[in-house]
Write a protein that holds these residues in place. Structure first.
Motif, short mmCIF file in Angstrom:
data_model
loop_
_atom_site.label_atom_id
_atom_site.label_comp_id
_atom_site.label_asym_id
_atom_site.label_seq_id
_atom_site.Cartn_x
_atom_site.Cartn_y
_atom_site.Cartn_z
N LEU A 25 15.22 -25.98 -76.29
CA LEU A 25 13.79 -25.98 -76.57
C LEU A 25 13.34 -24.67 -77.20
CD1 LEU A 25 12.50 -27.72 -73.33
CD2 LEU A 25 12.47 -28.65 -75.63
N LEU A 26 13.92 -23.59 -76.77
CA LEU A 26 13.53 -22.29 -77.32
C LEU A 26 13.99 -22.12 -78.76
CD1 LEU A 26 14.26 -20.07 -74.19
CD2 LEU A 26 12.01 -20.38 -75.28
N PHE A 27 15.18 -22.62 -79.08
CA PHE A 27 15.69 -22.47 -80.43
C PHE A 27 15.14 -23.54 -81.38
CE2 PHE A 27 18.74 -19.72 -78.36
CZ PHE A 27 18.91 -18.71 -79.31
N LYS A 28 14.65 -24.65 -80.84
CA LYS A 28 14.03 -25.68 -81.67
C LYS A 28 12.84 -26.26 -80.91
CE LYS A 28 14.00 -27.86 -85.58
NZ LYS A 28 13.83 -27.13 -86.86
N PRO A 29 11.71 -25.51 -80.87
CA PRO A 29 10.56 -25.99 -80.09
C PRO A 29 10.05 -27.33 -80.60
CG PRO A 29 10.28 -23.70 -80.76
CD PRO A 29 11.46 -24.23 -81.52
N GLY A 30 9.53 -28.13 -79.67
CA GLY A 30 8.91 -29.39 -80.05
C GLY A 30 9.82 -30.59 -79.87
N GLU A 31 9.54 -31.62 -80.66
CA GLU A 31 10.18 -32.92 -80.50
C GLU A 31 11.69 -32.88 -80.66
OE1 GLU A 31 10.29 -37.08 -82.99
OE2 GLU A 31 8.38 -36.01 -82.87
N LEU A 32 12.19 -32.15 -81.67
CA LEU A 32 13.62 -32.17 -81.93
C LEU A 32 14.39 -31.46 -80.82
CD1 LEU A 32 15.83 -33.12 -83.78
CD2 LEU A 32 15.57 -31.02 -85.11
N GLY A 33 13.87 -30.35 -80.29
CA GLY A 33 14.54 -29.66 -79.19
C GLY A 33 14.61 -30.53 -77.95
N LEU A 34 13.52 -31.23 -77.65
CA LEU A 34 13.51 -32.16 -76.51
C LEU A 34 14.52 -33.28 -76.74
CD1 LEU A 34 9.71 -32.43 -75.70
CD2 LEU A 34 11.49 -31.70 -74.11
N ALA A 35 14.56 -33.81 -77.96
CA ALA A 35 15.48 -34.90 -78.27
C ALA A 35 16.93 -34.46 -78.09
CB ALA A 35 15.25 -35.40 -79.69
N ARG A 36 17.24 -33.26 -78.56
CA ARG A 36 18.61 -32.77 -78.42
C ARG A 36 19.00 -32.65 -76.95
NH1 ARG A 36 18.57 -27.99 -83.09
NH2 ARG A 36 19.09 -29.37 -84.85
N ALA A 37 18.07 -32.14 -76.12
CA ALA A 37 18.35 -32.02 -74.68
C ALA A 37 18.55 -33.39 -74.05
CB ALA A 37 17.21 -31.26 -74.00
N TRP A 38 17.76 -34.37 -74.47
CA TRP A 38 17.87 -35.73 -73.93
C TRP A 38 19.19 -36.37 -74.35
CZ3 TRP A 38 15.40 -39.30 -70.86
CH2 TRP A 38 15.77 -40.64 -71.03
N VAL A 39 19.51 -36.30 -75.63
CA VAL A 39 20.73 -36.95 -76.13
C VAL A 39 21.97 -36.33 -75.50
CG1 VAL A 39 22.11 -37.42 -78.19
CG2 VAL A 39 19.62 -37.62 -78.29
N ALA A 40 21.94 -35.02 -75.30
CA ALA A 40 23.09 -34.32 -74.71
C ALA A 40 23.20 -34.54 -73.21
CB ALA A 40 23.00 -32.83 -75.00
N GLY A 41 22.18 -35.13 -72.58
CA GLY A 41 22.19 -35.33 -71.13
C GLY A 41 21.75 -34.10 -70.36
N ASP A 42 21.22 -33.08 -71.05
CA ASP A 42 20.71 -31.89 -70.37
C ASP A 42 19.37 -32.17 -69.70
OD1 ASP A 42 22.90 -30.51 -71.40
OD2 ASP A 42 21.80 -29.89 -73.19
N LEU A 43 18.70 -33.22 -70.16
CA LEU A 43 17.36 -33.57 -69.68
C LEU A 43 17.30 -35.07 -69.47
CD1 LEU A 43 14.66 -31.84 -69.48
CD2 LEU A 43 14.08 -32.81 -71.71
N THR A 44 16.86 -35.51 -68.30
CA THR A 44 16.71 -36.94 -68.04
C THR A 44 15.38 -37.19 -67.33
OG1 THR A 44 17.91 -36.76 -65.94
CG2 THR A 44 19.21 -37.35 -67.88
N VAL A 45 15.05 -38.45 -67.15
CA VAL A 45 13.82 -38.84 -66.47
C VAL A 45 14.16 -39.74 -65.30
CG1 VAL A 45 11.69 -40.19 -66.66
CG2 VAL A 45 12.33 -38.61 -68.49
N GLU A 46 13.60 -39.43 -64.15
CA GLU A 46 13.67 -40.32 -62.99
C GLU A 46 12.31 -40.98 -62.82
OE1 GLU A 46 15.00 -38.53 -59.41
OE2 GLU A 46 17.00 -38.05 -60.18
N GLY A 47 12.31 -42.30 -62.69
CA GLY A 47 11.06 -43.03 -62.60
C GLY A 47 10.81 -43.80 -63.88
N ASP A 48 9.58 -44.20 -64.10
CA ASP A 48 9.20 -45.04 -65.23
C ASP A 48 9.23 -44.22 -66.52
OD1 ASP A 48 7.88 -46.58 -67.15
OD2 ASP A 48 6.57 -47.52 -65.67
N LEU A 49 10.19 -44.53 -67.42
CA LEU A 49 10.31 -43.78 -68.66
C LEU A 49 9.06 -43.94 -69.53
CD1 LEU A 49 11.94 -42.07 -70.66
CD2 LEU A 49 13.02 -44.17 -71.47
#
Length: 437
Positions: free
Chosen positions: A51-75
């Motif tokens: 997120l720090l190196f790519k703030p915003g949507e793309l940084g969040l997407a990279r974290a999600w795709v890599a499995g560094d970030l997930t959601v518990e509950g209703d996506l």
């Protein structure tokens, strides 16, 4: 005592200037945020570095795709709560630079850098594809289509179901009365009726996918069909389906760019979910090519996703996440721009029908299919690719529901010099196909 979640929450709220609407769980097991809200699980410090190196949507997407970030509950609920901080914030590079002049924002960034650990930018997930510019040459379009569609027909069967139609279905009211397959059949039938397909006529299906439209038009309406796609895997699958249906004398499937089709004229052209790949630089070329392939009086049905106008109404929009992971080189324009380009090519636009709510319902069904067989989806592709599709389809469902994007069927005619368009005096006399049971 573990406190990473509380520290992270406070720093993010200081940075964003607003409360974080979801609950956070950090890599040390600590939690913070509103009880009962969906939980955003930050599995490691690498997610922060993304997120720090790519703030915003793309940084969040990279974290999600890599499995560094997930959601518990209703996506869907989590994405809805976060949309105001991500997609609807509207902060560009200049806005970010201005924000960094605020001492509190700079202090929050320093705190996040310290919390994230050694400042080494993680490599993007292997599912990401990035190319400079949106050239839309024959070669670049073929690569883009291959990236999206050549990920395995078995995976698409799992997500799309037996209909193998990769565009929005046409749902009855109430929606639960139909299966996805029935609603997709009704969409194909709606297109056929709008095009006034009859035995003996020729149809060109541009971006024919896995052959569903071509097969339906030939089987139910007796037309001869040429379907073109840039995907080798789609073409092989479609040809087998055509053979299994005994329609090889009626349907020809080609691996061919629409710009290379020269065997017109056709009585009708269907372009369903293909024009989003054409791009701003080539769109007038696209409309003129289809116009030239139609005989006078012939009809075009252009089924295309569009965005809501923002600022310059004629501008196209490229979504960072979708461009990097889903549809490389895809561009969305407002419906007014699409209609204008069709008219510039010589078409007479006769009808525009919005199917926005229909696409939201379709996407939720696709997400349900994916979730119901998640382990197999991962085996067929990769964990990252499965996560890409889940996020993409869920986020798009919300975007359609909230009227951030739409989808429209535009019916246009190459009117002859006599002016006789062959269209009925009253609009939409083709009616709504009945649900097949």
């Amino acid at each position: 005592m573990p406190d990473a979640a509380l520290r992270l929450t406070r720093l993010l709220e200081q940075l964003m200037g607003t409360p974080i609407p979801v609950r956070l769980r950090a890599w040390d097991g600590s939690e913070a945020g509103p009880p009962g809200a969906p939980t955003l699980v930050v599995h490691n410090r690498r997610a922060l570095r993304r997120l720090l190196f790519k703030p915003g949507e793309l940084g969040l997407a990279r974290a999600w795709v890599a499995g560094d970030l997930t959601v518990e509950g209703d996506l869907y609920r989590a994405l809805g709560l976060l949309s105001g901080l991500i997609w609807e914030r509207g902060e560009d590079a200049r806005g970010l630079a201005a924000a960094l002049r605020d001492p509190e924002v700079r202090a929050a960034v320093r705190g996040l850098v310290k919390l994230a650990g050694p400042p080494l930018p993680p490599a993007p997930p292997p599912e990401e594809v990035r190319r400079p510019g949106h050239l839309h040459t024959r070669r670049s379009d073929k690569r883009a289509i291959s990236h999206h569609y050549d990920v395995g027909n078995d995976f698409y069967e799992l997500v799309l179901g037996p209909s193998m139609v990769y565009s929005c279905a046409y749902w009855p009211a109430p929606e639960p009365a139909a299966t996805l397959e029935q609603a997709q059949r009704d969409k194909l039938e709606l297109v056929c009726r709008k095009l006034d397909l009859k035995p003996g006529r020729r149809l060109l299906d541009v971006g024919c996918g896995w052959g569903s439209m071509a097969i339906h038009a030939a089987r139910e309406h007796g037309v001869s069909v040429v379907g073109v796609t840039l995907s080798q895997e789609q073409a092989a699958y479609a040809r087998k389906r055509v053979a299994d249906q005994g329609l090889t004398d009626k349907v020809e499937i080609r691996v061919q760019d629409y710009r290379d089709v020269t065997d017109g004229p056709y009585d009708a052209i269907s372009s369903i979910g293909m024009a989003e790949h054409v791009g701003a630089a080539r769109y007038l070329e696209y409309t003129r090519a289809l116009y030239a392939l139609l005989k006078p009086g012939g009809r075009l049905l252009n089924h295309q996703i569009g965005r809501r106008p923002q600022g310059d109404e004629s501008s196209y929009h490229v979504d960072e996440f979708i461009d990097a992971y889903v549809f490389p080189d895809g561009e969305l324009a407002p419906i007014g721009t699409t209609v204008t380009q069709l008219e510039r090519a010589g078409f007479e636009v006769r009808d525009v029908e919005s199917l926005r709510e229909h696409y939201a319902l379709t996407l939720r069904r696709w997400v349900a299919n994916l979730e119901a067989d998640w382990a197999r989806a991962v085996r067929l592709t990769s964990p990252g690719r499965a996560r890409v599709w889940k996020l993409y389809m869920a986020a798009c469902a919300l975007a359609f529901e909230r009227n951030r994007i739409g989808v429209n069927q535009v019916l246009a005619v190459r009117s002859p010099e006599s002016g006789d368009s062959g269209m009925p005096l009253r609009a939409r006399t083709w009616g709504a196909p009945a649900v097949q049971r």
